[in-house]
Write a protein that holds these residues in place. Structure first.
Motif, PDB file in Angstrom:
ATOM      1  N   UNK A   1     -14.290   4.392 -12.219  1.00  0.00           N
ATOM      2  CA  UNK A   1     -13.564   5.579 -11.729  1.00  0.00           C
ATOM      3  C   UNK A   1     -12.592   5.211 -10.619  1.00  0.00           C
ATOM      4  N   UNK A   2     -13.033   4.376  -9.697  1.00  0.00           N
ATOM      5  CA  UNK A   2     -12.153   3.955  -8.595  1.00  0.00           C
ATOM      6  C   UNK A   2     -11.037   3.066  -9.111  1.00  0.00           C
ATOM      7  N   UNK A   3     -11.363   2.160 -10.045  1.00  0.00           N
ATOM      8  CA  UNK A   3     -10.329   1.293 -10.622  1.00  0.00           C
ATOM      9  C   UNK A   3      -9.264   2.103 -11.355  1.00  0.00           C
ATOM     10  N   UNK A   4      -9.658   3.200 -11.984  1.00  0.00           N
ATOM     11  CA  UNK A   4      -8.692   4.041 -12.692  1.00  0.00           C
ATOM     12  C   UNK A   4      -7.770   4.785 -11.723  1.00  0.00           C
ATOM     13  N   UNK A   5      -8.263   5.059 -10.506  1.00  0.00           N
ATOM     14  CA  UNK A   5      -7.417   5.735  -9.514  1.00  0.00           C
ATOM     15  C   UNK A   5      -6.292   4.813  -9.049  1.00  0.00           C
ATOM     16  N   UNK A   6      -6.620   3.551  -8.826  1.00  0.00           N
ATOM     17  CA  UNK A   6      -5.627   2.545  -8.427  1.00  0.00           C
ATOM     18  C   UNK A   6      -5.768   1.319  -9.319  1.00  0.00           C
ATOM     19  N   UNK A   7      -5.261   1.399 -10.564  1.00  0.00           N
ATOM     20  CA  UNK A   7      -5.375   0.238 -11.467  1.00  0.00           C
ATOM     21  C   UNK A   7      -4.562  -0.936 -10.944  1.00  0.00           C
TER      22      UNK A   7
ATOM     23  N   UNK B   1      -1.762   9.696  -0.487  1.00  0.00           N
ATOM     24  CA  UNK B   1      -1.454  10.142   0.876  1.00  0.00           C
ATOM     25  C   UNK B   1      -0.134   9.559   1.378  1.00  0.00           C
ATOM     26  N   UNK B   2       0.703   9.114   0.438  1.00  0.00           N
ATOM     27  CA  UNK B   2       1.973   8.493   0.812  1.00  0.00           C
ATOM     28  C   UNK B   2       3.052   9.513   1.142  1.00  0.00           C
ATOM     29  N   UNK B   3       4.273   9.010   1.267  1.00  0.00           N
ATOM     30  CA  UNK B   3       5.403   9.845   1.680  1.00  0.00           C
ATOM     31  C   UNK B   3       5.969  10.698   0.557  1.00  0.00           C
ATOM     32  N   UNK B   4       5.521  10.428  -0.679  1.00  0.00           N
ATOM     33  CA  UNK B   4       6.047  11.126  -1.863  1.00  0.00           C
ATOM     34  C   UNK B   4       7.569  10.992  -1.963  1.00  0.00           C
ATOM     35  N   UNK B   5       8.013   9.766  -1.706  1.00  0.00           N
ATOM     36  CA  UNK B   5       9.436   9.457  -1.793  1.00  0.00           C
ATOM     37  C   UNK B   5       9.841   9.379  -3.263  1.00  0.00           C
ATOM     38  N   UNK B   6      10.819  10.181  -3.663  1.00  0.00           N
ATOM     39  CA  UNK B   6      11.243  10.235  -5.066  1.00  0.00           C
ATOM     40  C   UNK B   6      11.877   8.928  -5.520  1.00  0.00           C
ATOM     41  N   UNK B   7      12.311   8.082  -4.590  1.00  0.00           N
ATOM     42  CA  UNK B   7      12.951   6.811  -4.951  1.00  0.00           C
ATOM     43  C   UNK B   7      11.950   5.665  -5.058  1.00  0.00           C
ATOM     44  N   UNK B   8      10.675   5.944  -4.754  1.00  0.00           N
ATOM     45  CA  UNK B   8       9.633   4.916  -4.871  1.00  0.00           C
ATOM     46  C   UNK B   8       8.723   5.264  -6.046  1.00  0.00           C
ATOM     47  N   UNK B   9       7.573   4.631  -6.137  1.00  0.00           N
ATOM     48  CA  UNK B   9       6.715   4.753  -7.320  1.00  0.00           C
ATOM     49  C   UNK B   9       6.277   6.189  -7.570  1.00  0.00           C
ATOM     50  N   UNK B  10       6.178   6.539  -8.851  1.00  0.00           N
ATOM     51  CA  UNK B  10       5.811   7.901  -9.240  1.00  0.00           C
ATOM     52  C   UNK B  10       4.323   8.162  -9.069  1.00  0.00           C
ATOM     53  N   UNK B  11       3.497   7.213  -9.506  1.00  0.00           N
ATOM     54  CA  UNK B  11       2.057   7.417  -9.562  1.00  0.00           C
ATOM     55  C   UNK B  11       1.382   6.043  -9.544  1.00  0.00           C
ATOM     56  N   UNK B  12       0.184   5.920  -8.951  1.00  0.00           N
ATOM     57  CA  UNK B  12      -0.490   4.612  -8.959  1.00  0.00           C
ATOM     58  C   UNK B  12      -0.707   4.039 -10.355  1.00  0.00           C
TER      59      UNK B  12
ATOM     60  N   UNK C   1       0.827  -1.208   0.000  1.00  0.00           N
ATOM     61  CA  UNK C   1       0.000   0.000   0.000  1.00  0.00           C
ATOM     62  C   UNK C   1       0.863   1.259   0.000  1.00  0.00           C
ATOM     63  N   UNK C   2       1.946   1.239   0.779  1.00  0.00           N
ATOM     64  CA  UNK C   2       2.848   2.394   0.813  1.00  0.00           C
ATOM     65  C   UNK C   2       3.476   2.624  -0.555  1.00  0.00           C
ATOM     66  N   UNK C   3       3.797   1.546  -1.264  1.00  0.00           N
ATOM     67  CA  UNK C   3       4.374   1.665  -2.603  1.00  0.00           C
ATOM     68  C   UNK C   3       3.352   2.233  -3.588  1.00  0.00           C
ATOM     69  N   UNK C   4       2.138   1.688  -3.574  1.00  0.00           N
ATOM     70  CA  UNK C   4       1.110   2.128  -4.518  1.00  0.00           C
ATOM     71  C   UNK C   4       0.655   3.556  -4.255  1.00  0.00           C
ATOM     72  N   UNK C   5       0.629   3.950  -3.010  1.00  0.00           N
ATOM     73  CA  UNK C   5       0.094   5.250  -2.605  1.00  0.00           C
ATOM     74  C   UNK C   5       1.180   6.311  -2.444  1.00  0.00           C
ATOM     75  N   UNK C   6       2.375   6.031  -2.945  1.00  0.00           N
ATOM     76  CA  UNK C   6       3.511   6.921  -2.710  1.00  0.00           C
ATOM     77  C   UNK C   6       3.355   8.284  -3.394  1.00  0.00           C
ATOM     78  N   UNK C   7       3.077   8.290  -4.705  1.00  0.00           N
ATOM     79  CA  UNK C   7       2.936   9.551  -5.442  1.00  0.00           C
ATOM     80  C   UNK C   7       4.227  10.333  -5.511  1.00  0.00           C
ATOM     81  N   UNK C   8       5.300   9.661  -5.931  1.00  0.00           N
ATOM     82  CA  UNK C   8       6.632  10.268  -5.892  1.00  0.00           C
ATOM     83  C   UNK C   8       6.844  11.441  -6.825  1.00  0.00           C
ATOM     84  N   UNK C   9       6.125  11.496  -7.969  1.00  0.00           N
ATOM     85  CA  UNK C   9       6.363  12.600  -8.906  1.00  0.00           C
ATOM     86  C   UNK C   9       5.435  13.786  -8.677  1.00  0.00           C
ATOM     87  N   UNK C  10       4.553  13.697  -7.684  1.00  0.00           N
ATOM     88  CA  UNK C  10       3.686  14.816  -7.338  1.00  0.00           C
ATOM     89  C   UNK C  10       2.460  14.989  -8.221  1.00  0.00           C
ATOM     90  N   UNK C  11       2.244  14.105  -9.180  1.00  0.00           N
ATOM     91  CA  UNK C  11       1.086  14.236 -10.076  1.00  0.00           C
ATOM     92  C   UNK C  11      -0.182  13.632  -9.489  1.00  0.00           C
TER      93      UNK C  11
END
Length: 202
Positions: A184-190, A102-113, A87-97
């Protein structure tokens, strides 16, 4: 001296009809359960024309060895913490898009779900029960995040909406309404859950 009467004969002419009617009855009334199996999209037979470049940080690698031990992103983890790590990996949002992440926005983890992929690889000697349990935890990570967003947008769990949408007894008007919400929900977290080729331990 009077003759003894023989044993009365049983008319078995209708026995075949009765057996046939019973057979028809059981065939009509018995329901046969079918296993749903695992919902996975297989890769196309023909390879794509262009190579798809996937950043390594957008792949969450999960390995199961023959002893049932888990290695998630090259870190030894137990089954209880696997869902939280996924969940932390999927919800990271590293590139800010990702505006809803609600993740840590760690640049070394996933960019976007939409770019995040979970890759599962198991040993040929992995127990089937362990394999299914790991699958359930990874799918559960997607469902937990989808439930969160469904509660935020529609005030109910995604899993309930999806179950109602897939229920054959649901009316077509309700299905049409649910279809858009579920998509719509599936598209948020495919759900991008990939299975690598199994390995053989030495």
């Amino acid at each position: 001296m009077a003759r003894r009467a023989g044993a009365p004969e049983v008319n078995a002419g209708s026995m075949a009809d009765i057996a046939f009617l019973l057979l028809i009855f059981f065939l009509v009334t018995t329901t046969i359960e079918t296993d749903a199996g695992l919902d996975r999209m297989l890769p196309p037979i023909e390879p794509p024309d262009t190579d798809v470049v996937i950043k390594e940080k957008n792949i969450f690698q999960v390995n199961i060895n023959k002893n049932g031990q888990l290695l998630a992103d090259e870190e030894l983890v137990d089954l209880k913490s696997l869902r939280a790590k996924a969940m932390a990996f999927l919800d990271n949002g590293g590139d800010g898009t990702c505006t809803y992440c609600k993740g840590r926005r760690n640049a070394e983890s996933s960019d976007n779900p939409s770019k995040a992929i979970i890759s599962l690889k198991n040993d040929r000697e992995t127990k089937y029960g362990t394999y299914i349990t790991v699958q359930n935890e990874l799918v559960g990570a997607y469902n937990d995040l989808r439930n969160r967003e469904a509660q935020r947008l529609f005030g109910r769990d995604f899993t309930d909406m999806e179950a109602e949408y897939l229920n054959p007894e649901t009316s077509s008007s309700v299905k049409d309404e649910l279809k858009e919400k579920v998509k719509r929900i599936q598209d948020l977290f495919p759900q991008k859950l990939s299975e690598a080729e199994t390995s053989t331990s030495n």
